[in-house]
Write a protein that holds these residues in place. Sequence first.
Motif, PDB file in Angstrom:
ATOM      1  N   ASP A 117       0.848  -1.193   0.000  1.00 24.60           N
ATOM      2  CA  ASP A 117       0.000   0.000   0.000  1.00 24.60           C
ATOM      3  C   ASP A 117       0.880   1.238   0.000  1.00 24.60           C
ATOM      4  O   ASP A 117       1.933   1.267   0.647  1.00 24.60           O
ATOM      5  CB  ASP A 117      -0.887   0.050   1.249  1.00 24.60           C
TER       6      ASP A 117
ATOM      7  N   GLY B 235      -1.256   6.348  -7.202  1.00 28.51           N
ATOM      8  CA  GLY B 235      -1.800   7.463  -6.430  1.00 28.51           C
ATOM      9  C   GLY B 235      -0.835   8.609  -6.193  1.00 28.51           C
ATOM     10  O   GLY B 235      -1.156   9.544  -5.454  1.00 28.51           O
TER      11      GLY B 235
ATOM     12  N   ASP C 255      -0.892   5.499 -11.376  1.00 23.34           N
ATOM     13  CA  ASP C 255      -1.847   4.471 -10.975  1.00 23.34           C
ATOM     14  C   ASP C 255      -1.740   4.152  -9.487  1.00 23.34           C
ATOM     15  O   ASP C 255      -2.710   3.719  -8.869  1.00 23.34           O
ATOM     16  CB  ASP C 255      -1.630   3.178 -11.776  1.00 23.34           C
TER      17      ASP C 255
ATOM     18  N   GLY D  17      -2.969   4.561  -2.439  1.00 18.95           N
ATOM     19  CA  GLY D  17      -2.998   3.612  -3.542  1.00 18.95           C
ATOM     20  C   GLY D  17      -2.254   2.344  -3.218  1.00 18.95           C
ATOM     21  O   GLY D  17      -1.987   2.037  -2.048  1.00 18.95           O
TER      22      GLY D  17
END
Length: 111
Positions: A8, A69, A67, A93
Amino acid sequence: MINIYKYDLVIVKFPFASSKKYKARPAVVVSSNNYNSNKRNTLLILAISSNIDDKLSFEITLDNWEDAGLLKPSIFKASIATIEKDYIITKIGKLDDDDKNKLENLIKTIC
């Protein structure tokens, strides 16, 4: 508290090595999901930076930073820290498989 998993991307109050000050910075969770559920509420994170011109030879550029974030092209820094989950500001993200592999290679290089 939000659930946090390995790979993450989060915004954390990142500690500086030379002081007790913190700055909000992106990071990726590198600890296992088993570790992430520990009763001490700590995580292992690796710093991410958009200062790509100052990267060390073995630090790696993220391919799919948008992608994941992130707002700018970024690199995985050779900086790992143990933080309390309370230092997480937000989750932004998750890494894709290509960047996961790059991260694992960096960890093998620096650890």
